[in-house]
Design a protein around this motif. Structure first.
Motif, mmCIF file in Angstrom:
data_model
loop_
_atom_site.group_PDB
_atom_site.id
_atom_site.type_symbol
_atom_site.label_atom_id
_atom_site.label_comp_id
_atom_site.label_asym_id
_atom_site.label_seq_id
_atom_site.Cartn_x
_atom_site.Cartn_y
_atom_site.Cartn_z
ATOM 1 N N ARG A 187 -3.159 176.909 92.036
ATOM 2 C CA ARG A 187 -3.820 177.851 92.813
ATOM 3 C C ARG A 187 -4.675 176.687 93.851
ATOM 4 O O ARG A 187 -4.548 176.888 95.056
ATOM 5 C CB ARG A 187 -4.826 178.474 92.102
ATOM 6 C CG ARG A 187 -4.427 179.853 91.624
ATOM 7 C CD ARG A 187 -5.221 180.970 91.240
ATOM 8 N NE ARG A 187 -4.424 182.042 90.563
ATOM 9 C CZ ARG A 187 -4.709 182.453 89.389
ATOM 10 N NH1 ARG A 187 -5.719 182.062 88.618
ATOM 11 N NH2 ARG A 187 -4.136 183.606 88.916
ATOM 12 N N LEU A 222 1.374 183.530 92.089
ATOM 13 C CA LEU A 222 0.436 183.112 91.429
ATOM 14 C C LEU A 222 -0.569 184.086 90.720
ATOM 15 O O LEU A 222 -1.178 183.956 89.608
ATOM 16 C CB LEU A 222 -0.194 182.086 91.972
ATOM 17 C CG LEU A 222 0.462 180.652 92.122
ATOM 18 C CD1 LEU A 222 -0.450 179.792 93.098
ATOM 19 C CD2 LEU A 222 0.312 179.982 90.837
ATOM 20 N N ILE A 248 -2.128 177.079 85.701
ATOM 21 C CA ILE A 248 -2.168 177.843 86.953
ATOM 22 C C ILE A 248 -3.315 177.569 87.851
ATOM 23 O O ILE A 248 -3.024 177.327 89.119
ATOM 24 C CB ILE A 248 -2.206 178.986 86.409
ATOM 25 C CG1 ILE A 248 -0.755 179.631 85.938
ATOM 26 C CG2 ILE A 248 -2.607 180.077 87.928
ATOM 27 C CD1 ILE A 248 0.227 179.965 87.130
#
Ligand SMILES: Nc1ncnc2c1ncn2[C@@H]1O[C@H](COP(=O)(O)OP(=O)(O)OP(=O)(O)O)[C@@H](O)[C@H]1O
Ligand SMILES: [Mg+2]
Length: 440
Positions: free
Chosen positions: A273, A260, A269
């Motif tokens: 996360r 990531l 994303i």
């Protein structure tokens, strides 16, 4: 009736030793009392009457002899006879006159003597039992004067009663002593077992117990030992599995975090996360749970210092915390585990409220720690659910205050491991009150 049984219950000894001694001693004392009473009633009575009759008979013989041989020379011979063969010291006060007073018997012996004298002598008489310590003085009115007879008390008195009572009391005392020693040895293993079970329940170091004593106690001890073995095995199995799973999941999670981090700021994303962070947080919680439970040994620790330390740490997160301890409490506990439990509760309070009040004090047989806040609290019908792992109210409330939902589950587990409990209630300050009870 109920009142009576209640008083009886209060009077009964509470300990096993006391009760078993009572079971042994009560029939014994009753038996002795009954036999003593029977002894007094019949034996003592009969013996007194017979002894008195013997004495009265002797006196009667002396009087008859004196009447038969009225010569002064013969009289000396009769007195000598009484002294030598009847243990009676006899003298005649010539021309003496007895005062005409009624005789008042004192006690069984005197009454028996009076009855016997009336029966066998048939003349006015007086008895003086006080002038001489070891003798009775009997004065009898004869035509020639007053016949004074000194009778040794031991001729009228049987000492067997005293010997009997002495034996009775003596043997009961010895029996009581022997029973106490034996019973105490029987009770000791039960007491040890009770202490061991209590300690184990409170998650403390076990006192060593080995099967000993009577068969039933031995059986109970063996059952307790194997139960303890099973529980310990179960706990360690659970913690091993938990820490194994968390540990193994960490490796792929770290890889995901790494990837990531390298994938820049592509769309979506950010959410990923957050999810990964949350998963990491959960795994940390799991690991903490597993570690806190399994390895730490209980030791004597100062709970007051412990609370001060946790509060100090929590204050660094901001917010206002008041701490108040009523006295200093030192008790056996697993400090790191307990610290985590209390910290979890304070952490919750801090997360949902601005002001936290912590109070610790002794309540009967437990230490009570209250953690109050002025936040929104938890509705009464949810207070059980929040202790379940992963259960969170915030999902609907506020995603910002993220957590794994393990905090309360871990805290409860640790506190129960100390033999205590956590209760949730309404705080007088408006928010939630968490009450931690630790038995001492
Ligand atoms: N002091 C409190 N005031 C209001 N709600 C609370 C309080 N303490 C706990 N809760 C509610 O109970 C839920 C469960 O608490 P718990 O501590 O088990 O999990 P968490 O705090 O959400 O996560 P974690 O403690 O694992 O970070 C919380 O999500 C919250 O909704
Ligand atoms: Mg929490």
């Amino acid at each position: 009736m109920g009142f009576l049984t209640n008083t009886a219950k209060h009077l009964l000894p509470r300990s096993l030793l006391g009760r078993s001694l009572m079971i042994i001693v009560t029939p014994l004392v009753l038996l002795q009392l009954v036999s003593a009473v029977i002894f007094y009633e019949s034996h003592w009575d009969k013996v007194s009457v017979r002894l008195a009759r013997g004495v009265a008979g002797d006196i009667g013989s002396v009087i008859t002899l004196l009447r038969q041989f009225p010569d002064p020379e013969d009289r000396a011979w009769v007195f000598g006879l009484a002294a030598d063969h009847m243990e009676l010291a006899v003298a005649l006060q010539e021309k003496g006159i007895l005062p005409n007073e009624p005789v008042h018997p004192q006690g069984l012996t005197e009454r028996a003597l009076i009855d016997a004298l009336r029966e066998q002598v048939g003349r006015p008489f007086q008895i003086d039992s006080e002038s001489l310590e070891r003798f009775y003085m009997v004065s009898i009115q004869l035509p020639a004067g007053v016949l004074e007879v000194i009778v040794p008390r031991k001729r009228l008195f049987s000492s067997t009663v005293y010997v009997f009572v002495l034996w009775m009391v003596g043997t009961s005392m010895i029996l009581f002593g022997v029973a106490t020693i034996f019973m105490r040895n029987q009770v000791k293993p039960i007491r040890r077992l009770a202490i061991a079970a209590d300690n184990f329940g409170k998650g403390r170091e076990m006192v060593r117990v080995k099967p000993e004593g009577a068969t039933e106690v031995r059986q109970a001890t063996l059952a307790f030992l194997s139960m303890r073995e099973r529980i310990l095995r179960q706990i360690s199995q659970r913690t091993d599995m938990l820490s194994g799973v968390s540990h193994d999941l960490r490796t792929p999670l770290t890889r995901m975090k790494l990837q990531l981090a390298m994938s820049g700021d592509a769309e979506g994303i950010g959410d990923l996360r957050t999810d990964v962070d949350e998963m990491e947080h959960m795994l940390d919680g799991y690991l903490a749970f597993a570690r806190g439970e399994g390895t730490e040994q209980p030791r004597l620790a100062n709970l007051t210092d412990l609370l001060a330390e946790i509060t100090e740490q929590a204050r660094r997160n901001g917010g206002q915390i008041d701490l108040h301890c009523e006295g200093a409490f030192t008790m056996p506990l697993r400090p790191n585990a307990l610290k985590r439990a209390i910290a979890n509760l304070i952490d919750n309070a801090q997360r949902y409220a601005k002001h936290v009040w912590i109070r610790a004090g002794r309540r009967a047989d437990a230490i009570e720690i209250l953690i109050d806040d002025d936040g929104p609290g938890i509705p009464a019908d949810k207070r059980e659910d929040v202790f379940k792992p992963f259960f969170r109210l915030d999902n609907s409330r506020n995603p910002e205050t993220g957590g794994s939902g393990l905090g309360l589950a871990i805290a409860l587990d640790i506190v129960r491991g100390h033999g205590g409990d956590i209760e949730l209630a309404d705080a007088p300050t408006g928010g939630l009150r968490a009450r931690v009870r630790l038995p001492v």
